[in-house]
Design a protein around this motif. Structure first.
Motif, short mmCIF file in Angstrom:
data_model
loop_
_atom_site.label_atom_id
_atom_site.label_comp_id
_atom_site.label_asym_id
_atom_site.label_seq_id
_atom_site.Cartn_x
_atom_site.Cartn_y
_atom_site.Cartn_z
N GLU A 1 1.05 -1.35 0.18
CA GLU A 1 -0.21 0.20 0.01
C GLU A 1 0.82 1.48 0.51
OE1 GLU A 1 -2.92 0.13 3.02
OE2 GLU A 1 -3.41 -1.68 2.70
N VAL A 2 2.29 0.89 0.49
CA VAL A 2 2.86 2.44 1.02
C VAL A 2 3.57 2.56 -0.29
CG1 VAL A 2 5.23 3.41 1.69
CG2 VAL A 2 3.38 2.17 3.18
N VAL A 3 3.96 1.94 -1.21
CA VAL A 3 4.31 1.30 -3.27
C VAL A 3 3.17 2.37 -3.67
CG1 VAL A 3 4.81 1.03 -4.19
CG2 VAL A 3 5.95 0.01 -2.27
N GLU A 4 1.91 2.16 -2.98
CA GLU A 4 0.98 2.26 -4.44
C GLU A 4 0.85 3.80 -4.42
OE1 GLU A 4 -3.55 1.17 -5.12
OE2 GLU A 4 -3.10 0.01 -3.98
N HIS A 5 0.62 4.20 -3.26
CA HIS A 5 0.17 5.48 -2.99
C HIS A 5 1.88 5.88 -2.93
CE1 HIS A 5 -3.36 4.92 -0.78
NE2 HIS A 5 -2.16 4.38 0.80
N ILE A 6 2.80 6.22 -2.75
CA ILE A 6 4.30 6.88 -3.55
C ILE A 6 3.73 7.05 -5.10
CG2 ILE A 6 6.21 7.38 -3.37
CD1 ILE A 6 6.53 6.08 -0.77
N HIS A 7 3.51 5.79 -5.46
CA HIS A 7 3.16 6.05 -7.37
C HIS A 7 2.16 7.13 -7.32
CE1 HIS A 7 5.71 2.05 -7.88
NE2 HIS A 7 6.49 3.10 -7.55
N ALA A 8 1.54 6.90 -6.76
CA ALA A 8 -0.24 7.47 -7.41
C ALA A 8 0.01 9.15 -6.87
CB ALA A 8 -1.52 6.94 -6.91
N TYR A 9 0.87 9.55 -6.04
CA TYR A 9 0.60 10.30 -5.32
C TYR A 9 2.40 11.76 -6.77
CZ TYR A 9 3.94 14.42 -2.93
OH TYR A 9 3.61 16.13 -2.75
N LEU A 10 2.81 10.44 -6.67
CA LEU A 10 4.12 11.48 -7.43
C LEU A 10 3.60 11.21 -9.25
CD1 LEU A 10 7.32 9.11 -6.45
CD2 LEU A 10 6.70 11.57 -6.22
N ARG A 11 2.60 10.57 -10.18
CA ARG A 11 2.52 10.76 -10.76
C ARG A 11 1.73 11.51 -10.80
NH1 ARG A 11 1.47 4.72 -11.09
NH2 ARG A 11 0.00 5.00 -9.82
N GLN A 12 1.05 12.44 -9.60
CA GLN A 12 -0.25 13.09 -9.31
C GLN A 12 1.04 14.92 -10.20
OE1 GLN A 12 -2.12 13.81 -6.07
NE2 GLN A 12 -3.28 15.37 -7.07
N VAL A 13 2.30 14.39 -9.20
CA VAL A 13 2.38 16.14 -9.21
C VAL A 13 3.58 16.04 -10.58
CG1 VAL A 13 5.22 16.61 -8.21
CG2 VAL A 13 3.14 15.11 -6.56
N CYS A 14 3.75 14.53 -11.01
CA CYS A 14 4.64 14.72 -12.55
C CYS A 14 3.26 15.22 -13.78
CB CYS A 14 4.63 13.51 -13.40
SG CYS A 14 5.80 13.87 -15.00
N GLU A 15 2.22 15.72 -13.83
CA GLU A 15 1.21 15.76 -14.83
C GLU A 15 0.24 17.46 -14.02
OE1 GLU A 15 -2.25 13.11 -13.43
OE2 GLU A 15 -2.10 11.86 -14.69
N LYS A 16 0.74 18.00 -12.45
CA LYS A 16 0.86 19.09 -12.41
C LYS A 16 1.75 19.54 -12.83
CE LYS A 16 -1.62 18.71 -8.48
NZ LYS A 16 -2.06 18.97 -7.24
N VAL A 17 3.06 18.99 -13.39
CA VAL A 17 4.08 19.92 -13.51
C VAL A 17 3.86 20.03 -15.13
CG1 VAL A 17 6.26 19.66 -14.22
CG2 VAL A 17 5.92 19.25 -11.15
N GLN A 18 3.84 19.07 -15.39
CA GLN A 18 3.61 19.12 -17.32
C GLN A 18 2.78 19.75 -17.60
OE1 GLN A 18 2.89 14.62 -17.25
NE2 GLN A 18 4.98 14.22 -18.24
N LYS A 19 1.65 20.06 -16.56
CA LYS A 19 0.08 21.05 -17.51
C LYS A 19 1.04 22.80 -16.39
CE LYS A 19 -3.25 16.77 -17.39
NZ LYS A 19 -4.31 16.60 -16.58
N ASN A 20 1.75 22.50 -16.31
CA ASN A 20 2.26 24.41 -15.56
C ASN A 20 1.20 24.49 -14.62
OD1 ASN A 20 3.97 26.66 -15.43
ND2 ASN A 20 2.95 27.34 -16.81
N GLU A 21 0.56 23.70 -13.78
CA GLU A 21 -0.44 24.27 -13.32
C GLU A 21 0.68 24.77 -11.28
OE1 GLU A 21 -2.64 21.01 -11.65
OE2 GLU A 21 -3.66 20.63 -13.61
#
Length: 222
Positions: free
Chosen positions: A141-161
């Motif tokens: 669960e820890v690994v899953e939460h970390i991956h989901a969070y980092l994907r979210q951060v990556c998407e926001k960076v790419q969208k310049n949010e």
């Protein structure tokens, strides 16, 4: 200044800690960390009262061998991430007086989260990931939460949010650097720190303008 006396003090302290490790191992306790002034022992229990009882017993056993020096209990950790010597993070747990409520606080030592030459976004992301690791959840669960969070951060960076202030890096310098873009189109690099937020924002904006003008074929004066 008496060098021999200073060496004696540190040697006796080291001897006390080594003695504490030996006593703990003789009582089937696991020593998980130790350095020049501390030692950490796995209690093998989730009960705070039992952990403290074990620590008090170890403390008494060690201190009875010394007259002018003693070791003390610095705290009890619920969970811990140990990277290497003098680099770790842990959840300290203690009982609130009167109510018996357990309170946890995060303690870090030697980690890069407190470095000023990391931008705000990096520090916040690292802190969030650390909270996941220390949460006590199953590893999957820890690994899953970390991956989901980092994907979210990556998407926001790419969208310049994120605002530009999230990317600013600051560093204290002995001498004021010459602030200039240098080669047209180059972004601000971590090896060229700035002293004030306004200067960092100016450089980033000028760099973005340079890239845009270069794409359109408009010359940029330096």
């Amino acid at each position: 200044y008496a060098r021999a006396l200073a060496e004696l003090i540190t040697a006796r302290g080291r001897d006390a800690l080594m003695h504490a490790c030996e006593i703990a191992q003789n009582n089937n306790a696991e020593v998980i960390y130790g350095d020049t002034d501390s030692v950490m022992i796995h209690s093998g229990t989730d009960n705070l009262a039992e952990a403290r009882k074990m620590a008090e017993g170890l403390k008494r056993e060690v201190n009875k061998h010394y007259k002018c020096m003693e070791i003390d209990i610095d705290g009890v950790m619920k969970s811990m991430l140990l990277l290497k010597k003098k680099k770790y993070a842990a959840l300290m747990v203690e009982e609130k007086p009167g109510t018996g409520e357990l309170i946890t606080t995060r303690e870090t030592k030697g980690l890069d989260l407190v470095r000023r030459d990391w931008c705000t976004l990096s520090r916040e992301a690292g802190s969030t990931v650390l909270d996941f690791i220390l949460s006590g959840l199953p590893r999957e669960e820890v690994v899953e939460h970390i991956h989901a969070y980092l994907r979210q951060v990556c998407e926001k960076v790419q969208k310049n949010e994120y605002g530009i202030e999230q990317y600013i890096i600051t560093k204290a310098l002995k001498h004021r650097p010459a602030l200039k873009l240098g080669v047209v189109g180059h972004a601000v690099h971590a090896d060229v720190p700035v002293l004030r937020r306004q200067e960092a924002m100016l450089l980033i904006r000028e760099s973005a303008a340079a890239r845009q003008s270069e794409t359109k074929g408009v010359p940029v004066s330096q």
